[in-house]
Design a protein around this motif. Structure first.
Motif, short mmCIF file in Angstrom:
data_model
loop_
_atom_site.label_atom_id
_atom_site.label_comp_id
_atom_site.label_asym_id
_atom_site.label_seq_id
_atom_site.Cartn_x
_atom_site.Cartn_y
_atom_site.Cartn_z
N ASN A 1 0.82 -1.21 0.00
CA ASN A 1 0.00 0.00 0.00
C ASN A 1 0.85 1.26 0.00
OD1 ASN A 1 -2.68 -1.00 -0.04
ND2 ASN A 1 -2.38 -1.72 2.03
N GLU A 2 1.88 1.27 0.81
CA GLU A 2 2.72 2.47 0.95
C GLU A 2 3.39 2.85 -0.36
OE1 GLU A 2 5.32 1.40 4.13
OE2 GLU A 2 3.67 1.29 5.56
N LEU A 3 3.91 1.90 -1.07
CA LEU A 3 4.56 2.16 -2.36
C LEU A 3 3.60 2.03 -3.54
CD1 LEU A 3 7.93 0.27 -1.73
CD2 LEU A 3 7.47 2.72 -1.51
N GLU A 4 2.35 1.70 -3.23
CA GLU A 4 1.28 1.54 -4.22
C GLU A 4 1.57 0.45 -5.25
OE1 GLU A 4 0.40 5.44 -5.79
OE2 GLU A 4 -0.61 5.99 -3.93
N ILE A 5 2.33 -0.54 -4.84
CA ILE A 5 2.63 -1.65 -5.74
C ILE A 5 1.37 -2.44 -6.06
CG2 ILE A 5 3.89 -3.83 -5.97
CD1 ILE A 5 6.14 -2.46 -4.31
N GLY A 6 0.54 -2.68 -5.05
CA GLY A 6 -0.71 -3.41 -5.26
C GLY A 6 -1.63 -2.70 -6.24
N ARG A 7 -1.73 -1.38 -6.12
CA ARG A 7 -2.56 -0.59 -7.04
C ARG A 7 -2.01 -0.70 -8.45
NH1 ARG A 7 -1.94 3.96 -9.52
NH2 ARG A 7 -0.15 4.58 -8.30
N LYS A 8 -0.69 -0.65 -8.59
CA LYS A 8 -0.07 -0.72 -9.92
C LYS A 8 -0.31 -2.09 -10.57
CE LYS A 8 3.33 2.74 -8.76
NZ LYS A 8 4.71 3.00 -8.38
N ILE A 9 -0.24 -3.14 -9.77
CA ILE A 9 -0.52 -4.48 -10.31
C ILE A 9 -1.97 -4.56 -10.77
CG2 ILE A 9 -0.74 -6.93 -9.70
CD1 ILE A 9 1.73 -6.50 -7.86
N THR A 10 -2.87 -4.02 -9.96
CA THR A 10 -4.29 -4.02 -10.32
C THR A 10 -4.52 -3.23 -11.61
OG1 THR A 10 -4.89 -4.18 -7.99
CG2 THR A 10 -6.61 -3.45 -9.50
N GLU A 11 -3.87 -2.09 -11.73
CA GLU A 11 -3.99 -1.29 -12.95
C GLU A 11 -3.43 -2.05 -14.16
OE1 GLU A 11 -2.02 2.38 -12.07
OE2 GLU A 11 -3.76 3.18 -11.00
N LEU B 1 -5.10 -11.50 -7.13
CA LEU B 1 -6.01 -10.50 -6.59
C LEU B 1 -6.41 -10.84 -5.15
CD1 LEU B 1 -8.32 -9.70 -9.64
CD2 LEU B 1 -6.53 -8.26 -8.65
N GLY B 2 -6.65 -12.10 -4.89
CA GLY B 2 -7.00 -12.52 -3.54
C GLY B 2 -5.90 -12.22 -2.53
N ARG B 3 -4.68 -12.44 -2.94
CA ARG B 3 -3.55 -12.14 -2.05
C ARG B 3 -3.41 -10.64 -1.83
NH1 ARG B 3 0.70 -16.74 -4.04
NH2 ARG B 3 -0.46 -18.46 -3.14
N LEU B 4 -3.63 -9.87 -2.89
CA LEU B 4 -3.57 -8.41 -2.73
C LEU B 4 -4.67 -7.92 -1.80
CD1 LEU B 4 -2.72 -7.30 -6.38
CD2 LEU B 4 -1.21 -7.24 -4.38
N VAL B 5 -5.86 -8.51 -1.94
CA VAL B 5 -6.96 -8.14 -1.05
C VAL B 5 -6.59 -8.46 0.40
CG1 VAL B 5 -9.34 -8.69 -0.39
CG2 VAL B 5 -8.77 -8.30 -2.79
N SER B 6 -6.00 -9.61 0.63
CA SER B 6 -5.61 -9.99 2.00
C SER B 6 -4.54 -9.06 2.56
CB SER B 6 -5.13 -11.44 2.05
OG SER B 6 -3.88 -11.58 1.42
N LEU B 7 -3.82 -8.37 1.68
CA LEU B 7 -2.81 -7.40 2.11
C LEU B 7 -3.41 -6.00 2.28
CD1 LEU B 7 0.11 -8.55 -0.19
CD2 LEU B 7 0.00 -8.78 2.29
N GLY B 8 -4.71 -5.88 1.99
CA GLY B 8 -5.39 -4.60 2.18
C GLY B 8 -5.41 -3.68 0.99
N VAL B 9 -5.18 -4.22 -0.21
CA VAL B 9 -5.20 -3.40 -1.42
C VAL B 9 -6.65 -3.27 -1.89
CG1 VAL B 9 -4.36 -3.18 -3.80
CG2 VAL B 9 -2.87 -4.16 -2.03
N SER B 10 -7.24 -2.12 -1.64
CA SER B 10 -8.66 -1.93 -1.93
C SER B 10 -8.95 -1.99 -3.43
CB SER B 10 -9.16 -0.61 -1.35
OG SER B 10 -8.46 0.48 -1.91
N GLU B 11 -8.03 -1.54 -4.25
CA GLU B 11 -8.24 -1.59 -5.71
C GLU B 11 -8.38 -3.02 -6.19
OE1 GLU B 11 -5.89 2.13 -4.76
OE2 GLU B 11 -5.69 0.01 -4.24
#
Length: 63
Positions: free
Chosen positions: A3-13, A40-50
């Protein structure tokens, strides 16, 4: 980090951009669909809302 580096958001994008070029990525029969769902499930479990939003969008499209 995710979340801090927005890596999860970038992967989702990236998934969204890839699906814009190849809409079949989100279909149940696509060979990579289970991998996409797992990531996506793993990103969700890490708190990536996107990632959660994309999961919901994919579920709505495949109904």
């Amino acid at each position: 980090m995710w979340n801090e580096l927005e890596i999860g958001r970038k992967i989702t994008e990236w998934f969204e951009a890839a699906a814009a070029k190849d809409p079949s990525l989100y279909r149940q029969v696509h060979p990579s669909r289970s991998r996409i769902e797992t990531i996506l499930g793993r990103l969700v479990s890490l708190g990536v809302s996107e990632a959660h939003e994309l999961e919901l969008q994919i579920q709505a499209e495949t109904r």
